[in-house]
Design an enzyme around this catalytic site. Structure first.
Site, mmCIF file in Angstrom:
data_model
loop_
_atom_site.group_PDB
_atom_site.id
_atom_site.type_symbol
_atom_site.label_atom_id
_atom_site.label_comp_id
_atom_site.label_asym_id
_atom_site.label_seq_id
_atom_site.Cartn_x
_atom_site.Cartn_y
_atom_site.Cartn_z
ATOM 1 N N ARG A 1 -12.151 -10.891 -4.210
ATOM 2 C CA ARG A 1 -10.908 -10.354 -3.633
ATOM 3 C C ARG A 1 -9.821 -10.282 -4.714
ATOM 4 N NH1 ARG A 1 -7.550 -15.015 -0.482
ATOM 5 N NH2 ARG A 1 -8.441 -16.846 -1.497
ATOM 6 N N GLU B 1 -4.813 -3.341 12.775
ATOM 7 C CA GLU B 1 -5.807 -2.686 11.915
ATOM 8 C C GLU B 1 -6.212 -1.310 12.427
ATOM 9 O OE1 GLU B 1 -5.867 -6.961 10.949
ATOM 10 O OE2 GLU B 1 -5.927 -5.832 12.836
ATOM 11 N N PHE C 1 -11.792 -7.710 10.838
ATOM 12 C CA PHE C 1 -10.845 -6.798 11.467
ATOM 13 C C PHE C 1 -11.035 -5.355 10.994
ATOM 14 C CE2 PHE C 1 -8.295 -10.869 10.965
ATOM 15 C CZ PHE C 1 -8.809 -11.410 12.137
ATOM 16 N N HIS D 1 -12.808 -11.451 2.695
ATOM 17 C CA HIS D 1 -13.174 -12.566 3.581
ATOM 18 C C HIS D 1 -14.394 -12.237 4.436
ATOM 19 C CE1 HIS D 1 -9.201 -13.691 2.276
ATOM 20 N NE2 HIS D 1 -9.256 -14.853 2.918
ATOM 21 N N ASP E 1 -12.246 -21.069 8.329
ATOM 22 C CA ASP E 1 -11.698 -20.147 9.325
ATOM 23 C C ASP E 1 -12.612 -20.007 10.540
ATOM 24 O OD1 ASP E 1 -9.586 -19.792 7.672
ATOM 25 O OD2 ASP E 1 -9.982 -17.701 7.183
ATOM 26 N N ARG F 1 -13.886 -14.375 -0.169
ATOM 27 C CA ARG F 1 -12.760 -15.303 -0.271
ATOM 28 C C ARG F 1 -12.975 -16.320 -1.394
ATOM 29 N NH1 ARG F 1 -11.199 -19.805 4.376
ATOM 30 N NH2 ARG F 1 -9.274 -20.564 3.425
#
Length: 312
Positions: free
Chosen positions: A10, A58, A83, A109, A117, A167
């Protein structure tokens, strides 16, 4: 092979966007209130007038990106994979895929390595969702070097592109810049007993596994398959013919991802025994990324176990 240093892909995405933005004023970046996490904040700092925060919306963001692309701009729409691919699937399909618009989706992610998460954010279905959209290119880089080259290749490609970034910091596999080509795989190690075809963070694990297998007399070929769609059919068939056995490795469900793409190709063209390593038909859960990857078998040790059993 490079010295083992770790960089999250990322981060590579954010830096590559800023570099491309300096050379191409038509590039704009959209985000869904996640610029810090997706690292598009790097682009935002350099080009604040070309970065648009669409908020936690989104689906709207994908429609805005579609509209911008029709004016000659090249939008990179960014959010978490859960998302970008999940929540906004209908908009990606109907507003970007169906009219085949020049929109690039940067999804960070992805996979189990999202860690703490938890299952709600650990998207292990995005390859399957995006592969199902006609004309959509689907890619996942193995490291920082490849991710940087991939973003450039996505810009140069005319049409919709989905890129998944991670991530967690991952080891750098390449020790020099790569000539990245969409739809082409890369042989990292030649072999004849079994072919290990991997994507994303599983590429490094596959290389480590091959080294361990060599010490036990098993000669494994390792292929980095950064483009999941279109698949490098010729390379997969070449590996199957040479080795006679194939193992696929991905930080994704075994349903609908790289493994299924490889199996579909081989079943129709050169039937070959295949073992798929990925997330089985189950959800993840919260926990440290490294521990979760081992728990779900997404590690070199499990690849070695599968290969040894396969090559008996």
């Amino acid at each position: 092979m490079a010295d083992v240093k770790k960089i999250a892909t990322r981060d590579s995405y954010g830096k590559a966007l800023a570099e491309l933005g300096a050379a191409h004023p038509e590039i704009v970046v959209l985000d869904a209130d996640l610029a810090g996490a997706t690292k598009t904040s790097i682009f935002k700092k350099a080009f604040p007038d070309r970065h648009f925060d669409c908020g936690i919306a989104e689906a709207d963001m994908m429609c805005v990106a579609a509209g911008l692309s029709t004016t000659g701009l090249v939008p990179f729409a960014s959010s978490f994979a859960m998302f970008a691919a999940g929540r906004a699937f209908e908009q990606v399909r109907n507003s970007i895929g169906y009219p085949h618009l020049n929109v690039k989706i940067g999804a960070s992610h992805g996979g189990i390595s999202v860690g703490e998460d938890g299952a709600s954010h650990q998207c292990c279905e995005d390859f399957a969702l995006m592969r199902s959209i006609p004309g959509m290119v689907v890619m996942c880089p193995s490291d920082d070097v490849e991710a940087t080259a991939m973003v450039k290749a996505a810009y140069e490609h005319v049409g919709p592109v989905y890129m998944r970034f991670g991530r967690s910091a991952v080891p750098v596999v390449h020790d020099q810049p790569v000539n990245f080509q969409i739809g082409k795989g890369e042989i990292l190690k030649d072999g004849s007993d079994v072919a290990i075809i991997a994507t994303g963070l599983m590429v490094y694990e596959a290389v480590q596994a091959a080294e361990a297998l060599a010490a036990q007399g098993i000669n494994a070929m390792v292929i980095n398959m950064a483009t999941i769609k279109p698949l490098d059919n010729e390379l997969v068939l070449e590996a199957a013919r040479k080795c006679g056995k194939v193992i696929t490795c991905e930080e994704h469900s075994v349903i609908g991802g790289l493994g299924e793409a490889v199996c579909s190709l081989l079943s129709e063209n050169f039937p070959t025994p295949v073992r798929r390593i990925g997330v089985n038909d189950e959800f993840g859960h919260s926990g440290p990324a490294a521990a979760l990857l081992k728990q779900f078998g997404l590690c070199s040790e499990h690849i070695v176990e599968v290969a040894k059993d396969f090559c008996k």
